[in-house]
Write an enzyme that holds these catalytic residues in place. Structure first.
Site, PDB file in Angstrom:
ATOM      1  N   ARG A 109       0.808  -1.213   0.000  1.00 34.60           N
ATOM      2  CA  ARG A 109       0.000   0.000   0.000  1.00 34.60           C
ATOM      3  C   ARG A 109       0.848   1.273   0.000  1.00 34.60           C
ATOM      4  O   ARG A 109       0.351   2.350  -0.274  1.00 34.60           O
ATOM      5  CB  ARG A 109      -0.963  -0.005   1.211  1.00 34.60           C
TER       6      ARG A 109
ATOM      7  N   GLY B 162      -8.487  -5.056  12.604  1.00 39.35           N
ATOM      8  CA  GLY B 162      -9.238  -6.202  13.109  1.00 39.35           C
ATOM      9  C   GLY B 162     -10.134  -5.754  14.268  1.00 39.35           C
ATOM     10  O   GLY B 162      -9.798  -4.829  14.991  1.00 39.35           O
TER      11      GLY B 162
ATOM     12  N   TYR C  15      32.094  28.712   3.268  1.00 43.88           N
ATOM     13  CA  TYR C  15      32.076  27.249   3.258  1.00 43.88           C
ATOM     14  C   TYR C  15      33.321  26.761   3.970  1.00 43.88           C
ATOM     15  O   TYR C  15      34.449  27.038   3.536  1.00 43.88           O
ATOM     16  CB  TYR C  15      32.037  26.681   1.832  1.00 43.88           C
TER      17      TYR C  15
ATOM     18  N   ASN D 132      38.244  22.443  -0.794  1.00 48.38           N
ATOM     19  CA  ASN D 132      38.687  21.160  -0.253  1.00 48.38           C
ATOM     20  C   ASN D 132      38.690  20.052  -1.296  1.00 48.38           C
ATOM     21  O   ASN D 132      39.141  18.952  -1.021  1.00 48.38           O
ATOM     22  CB  ASN D 132      37.798  20.744   0.929  1.00 48.38           C
TER      23      ASN D 132
HETATM   24  C1  UD1 Z   1      -2.831  -6.367  11.290  1.00 50.64           C
HETATM   25  C2  UD1 Z   1      -3.818  -7.259  12.042  1.00 50.64           C
HETATM   26  C3  UD1 Z   1      -5.059  -6.438  12.379  1.00 50.64           C
HETATM   27  C4  UD1 Z   1      -4.639  -5.250  13.222  1.00 50.64           C
HETATM   28  C5  UD1 Z   1      -3.545  -4.417  12.508  1.00 50.64           C
HETATM   29  C6  UD1 Z   1      -2.966  -3.404  13.459  1.00 50.64           C
HETATM   30  C7  UD1 Z   1      -3.556  -9.589  11.317  1.00 50.64           C
HETATM   31  C8  UD1 Z   1      -4.103 -10.667  10.469  1.00 50.64           C
HETATM   32  N1  UD1 Z   1      -4.197  -8.410  11.240  1.00 50.64           N
HETATM   33  O1  UD1 Z   1      -3.432  -5.965  10.056  1.00 50.64           O
HETATM   34  O2  UD1 Z   1      -5.990  -7.223  13.126  1.00 50.64           O
HETATM   35  O3  UD1 Z   1      -5.777  -4.441  13.493  1.00 50.64           O
HETATM   36  O4  UD1 Z   1      -2.463  -5.258  12.077  1.00 50.64           O
HETATM   37  O5  UD1 Z   1      -2.027  -2.577  12.836  1.00 50.64           O
HETATM   38  O6  UD1 Z   1      -2.621  -9.815  12.061  1.00 50.64           O
HETATM   39  N2  UD1 Z   1       3.791  -9.346   8.174  1.00 50.64           N
HETATM   40  C9  UD1 Z   1       4.730 -10.340   8.026  1.00 50.64           C
HETATM   41  N3  UD1 Z   1       4.432 -11.414   7.260  1.00 50.64           N
HETATM   42  C10 UD1 Z   1       3.232 -11.556   6.624  1.00 50.64           C
HETATM   43  C11 UD1 Z   1       2.281 -10.521   6.773  1.00 50.64           C
HETATM   44  C12 UD1 Z   1       2.583  -9.433   7.570  1.00 50.64           C
HETATM   45  O7  UD1 Z   1       5.832 -10.267   8.584  1.00 50.64           O
HETATM   46  O8  UD1 Z   1       3.054 -12.566   5.947  1.00 50.64           O
HETATM   47  C13 UD1 Z   1       4.147  -8.168   9.010  1.00 50.64           C
HETATM   48  C14 UD1 Z   1       4.126  -6.863   8.240  1.00 50.64           C
HETATM   49  O9  UD1 Z   1       5.424  -6.555   7.748  1.00 50.64           O
HETATM   50  C15 UD1 Z   1       3.693  -5.862   9.304  1.00 50.64           C
HETATM   51  C16 UD1 Z   1       2.867  -6.699  10.266  1.00 50.64           C
HETATM   52  O10 UD1 Z   1       3.169  -8.063  10.007  1.00 50.64           O
HETATM   53  O11 UD1 Z   1       4.799  -5.330  10.010  1.00 50.64           O
HETATM   54  C17 UD1 Z   1       1.371  -6.478  10.080  1.00 50.64           C
HETATM   55  O12 UD1 Z   1       1.010  -6.775   8.737  1.00 50.64           O
HETATM   56  P1  UD1 Z   1       0.018  -5.837   7.933  1.00 50.64           P
HETATM   57  O13 UD1 Z   1      -0.122  -6.365   6.566  1.00 50.64           O
HETATM   58  O14 UD1 Z   1       0.382  -4.421   8.113  1.00 50.64           O
HETATM   59  O15 UD1 Z   1      -1.347  -6.155   8.741  1.00 50.64           O
HETATM   60  P2  UD1 Z   1      -2.610  -5.231   8.839  1.00 50.64           P
HETATM   61  O16 UD1 Z   1      -3.433  -5.414   7.621  1.00 50.64           O
HETATM   62  O17 UD1 Z   1      -2.211  -3.883   9.221  1.00 50.64           O
HETATM   63 MG    MG Z   2      -0.337  -2.867   9.275  1.00 47.27          MG
END
Ligand code: UD1
Ligand code: MG
Length: 460
Positions: free
Chosen positions: A18, A145, A359, A379
């Protein structure tokens, strides 16, 4: 064995699509440092027994940014639950005395140590819960969530039923204001067993970490919501959220600077870095920007429109307006650096004055020396950089070019407009410019010639 410590897993393997960026999401900066470093900094005072960062493939740049903390690779971004699973091998050996696994997201840079501690307390408080989830009430629940509570027992333990992702939520569930802030503390004895049971039967075909609440409940384990400040749990997914997080962080840093005894005349116009340190009775006028690595001692005045980065400033200095201090600028006590003066990799000894238009790069300038307007340390010859050394108590006349490498001895006096190409001995008077020639009465003749008037007489 008594379990008192916790291990942290920071998830940072998501694609961050995004943001529409070639750079990994967690390396986007807030207050001059990558988002994920803010999360690591928030953990540090709590002294976790271990911290593991979960990265996606091709994220060497993130691994470098978090080093020396260990990182593991999640081979494809199959969801937050799958990401926690990927961290297990890195923690397995040390789980013996660990009470909790705390899962944090690399995209929540505003989190503070107190808030992580509150989540840990919420899990451990008797009767200890298997899972404690950070709940928040954001003004716009949007894609977060939702935390589903049992309407029959909303006040007590045991009310927390499950988390539903916005994309999978029914209209009734989407109307819930209490959202998942993303951080969780899980009883280390149950953590990986719960995570192993997560499936991917949902809208995104991902393994949602959030499913562990319902899974734990089904096993008769207690789950608890810890309501924590929404502002700190802001998850950065878009450029607009990046800007919101930056603004909130700037407010926090400005307040910290003022609480520490600095005056910010118009705080909303001063931009700080996470590591900016301002002493007491520092006054910062409007519209000043601090890049990384700036240390300012007490009683320094920083005037409007100055830009400072990697600079160390001793007490009593006056900077600006319109000054630029670049990395390696070291200003000793009571230095004055005025408008349109740029200083890089240069020490200015106590009481040096460079008040206008200069400078000063790759230089060492002794105490009490006066640098005239228009002085340039040359310089760089297009290939290499060279140093300029100026002793104490010297006077460099206006518009002097110091062609490095060059040394000007202590107490020397360099005349205005000099191009100094060889060393100047201590206490010498140096004039390094063409001598002036005056040709009396020749100006009218010159003008006539320019007009093509052969007679050489000036017209009215
Ligand atoms: C997530 C939560 C959501 C919460 C929100 C808060 C889940 C399923 N959803 O959604 O309930 O309200 O965060 O900010 O957990 N990441 C990985 N591997 C993956 C997917 C994600 O390491 O396969 C990491 C991302 O880099 C990020 C974090 O997990 O740092 C959260 O992932 P993101 O895709 O931002 O989740 P949200 O849609 O924000
Ligand atoms: Mg997130």
């Amino acid at each position: 064995m008594s379990r008192t410590r916790f291990a942290a897993i920071i998830l940072a393997a998501g694609e961050g699509s995004r943001l529409k960026s070639a750079r990994p999401k967690v390396l986007h900066e807030i207050a001059g440092q990558p988002m994920i470093r803010h999360v690591i900094d928030a953990l540090r005072p709590l002294d976790p027994a271990a911290t593991v960062i979960v990265l996606g493939r091709d994220s060497d740049s993130v691994a470098r940014a978090v080093a020396p903390l260990p990182s593991v690779i999640q081979s494809s971004p199959r969801g937050t639950g799958d990401a926690v699973r990927a961290a297990r091998p890195a923690l397995a050996a040390g789980l013996g005395d660990i009470a909790d696994i705390v899962v944090l997201f690399g995209d929540t840079p505003l989190l503070r140590p107190e808030t992580i501690a509150a989540l840990l307390d919420a899990r451990r408080r008797a009767p200890a819960a298997a899972v404690a989830v950070a709940g928040m009430l954001p003004s716009d629940p949007g894609p977060y969530g939702r935390l589903v509570l049992d309407p029959g027992r909303v006040d007590g333990d045991g009310a927390f039923l499950r988390i539903v992702e916005a994309k999978d939520a029914s209209p009734d569930e989407r109307a819930i204001g209490l959202c998942n802030g993303g951080i969780m503390a899980i009883d280390a004895r149950h953590a990986f067993d719960l995570v192993d049971r997560i499936g991917n039967d949902n809208a995104k075909r991902e393994f949602y970490l959030t499913d562990i609440v319902a899974i734990a409940r089904a096993q008769g384990l207690l789950c608890r919501v810890a309501e924590l400040p929404a502002e700190e749990l802001l998850g950065v997914n878009t450029r607009a959220e990046l800007a919101v997080a930056e603004a909130l962080m700037q407010d926090r840093l400005r307040r910290r600077a003022m609480d520490g005894g600095a005056t910010l005349i118009a705080p909303e116009t001063v931009f700080l870095c996470a590591d900016t340190r301002l002493g007491r009775d520092v006054v910062v006028e409007p519209n000043v920007v601090f890049g990384p690595g700036v240390r300012v001692a007490d009683n320094v005045l920083i005037r409007s429109f100055s830009h400072l980065e990697g600079a160390t400033i001793a007490a009593g200095a006056i900077i600006g307006p319109f000054a630029r201090l670049r990395p390696g600028a070291v200003l000793e006590s009571h230095v004055h650096v005025g408008n349109f003066v740029e200083v890089k990799a240069t020490r200015l000894g106590a009481g040096v004055k460079a008040s206008h238009l200069a400078y000063l790069g790759d230089s060492d300038i002794g105490a009490g020396t006066n640098i005239g307007a228009g002085t340039i340390t040359c310089n760089y010859d297009g290939f290499n950089k060279f140093r300029t050394i100026i002793g104490e108590g010297a006077f460099i006349g206006s518009n002097t070019a110091l062609v490095a490498p060059v040394t000007v001895g202590a107490g020397a006096y360099v005349a205005t407009g000099s191009v100094v190409t060889s060393d100047v001995p201590a206490d010498a008077l140096t004039i390094a410019r063409a001598r002036q020639i005056n040709k009396p009465g020749r100006a009218p003749e010159l003008r006539a010639r320019q007009r093509g008037d052969k007679g050489g007489k000036e017209k009215d």
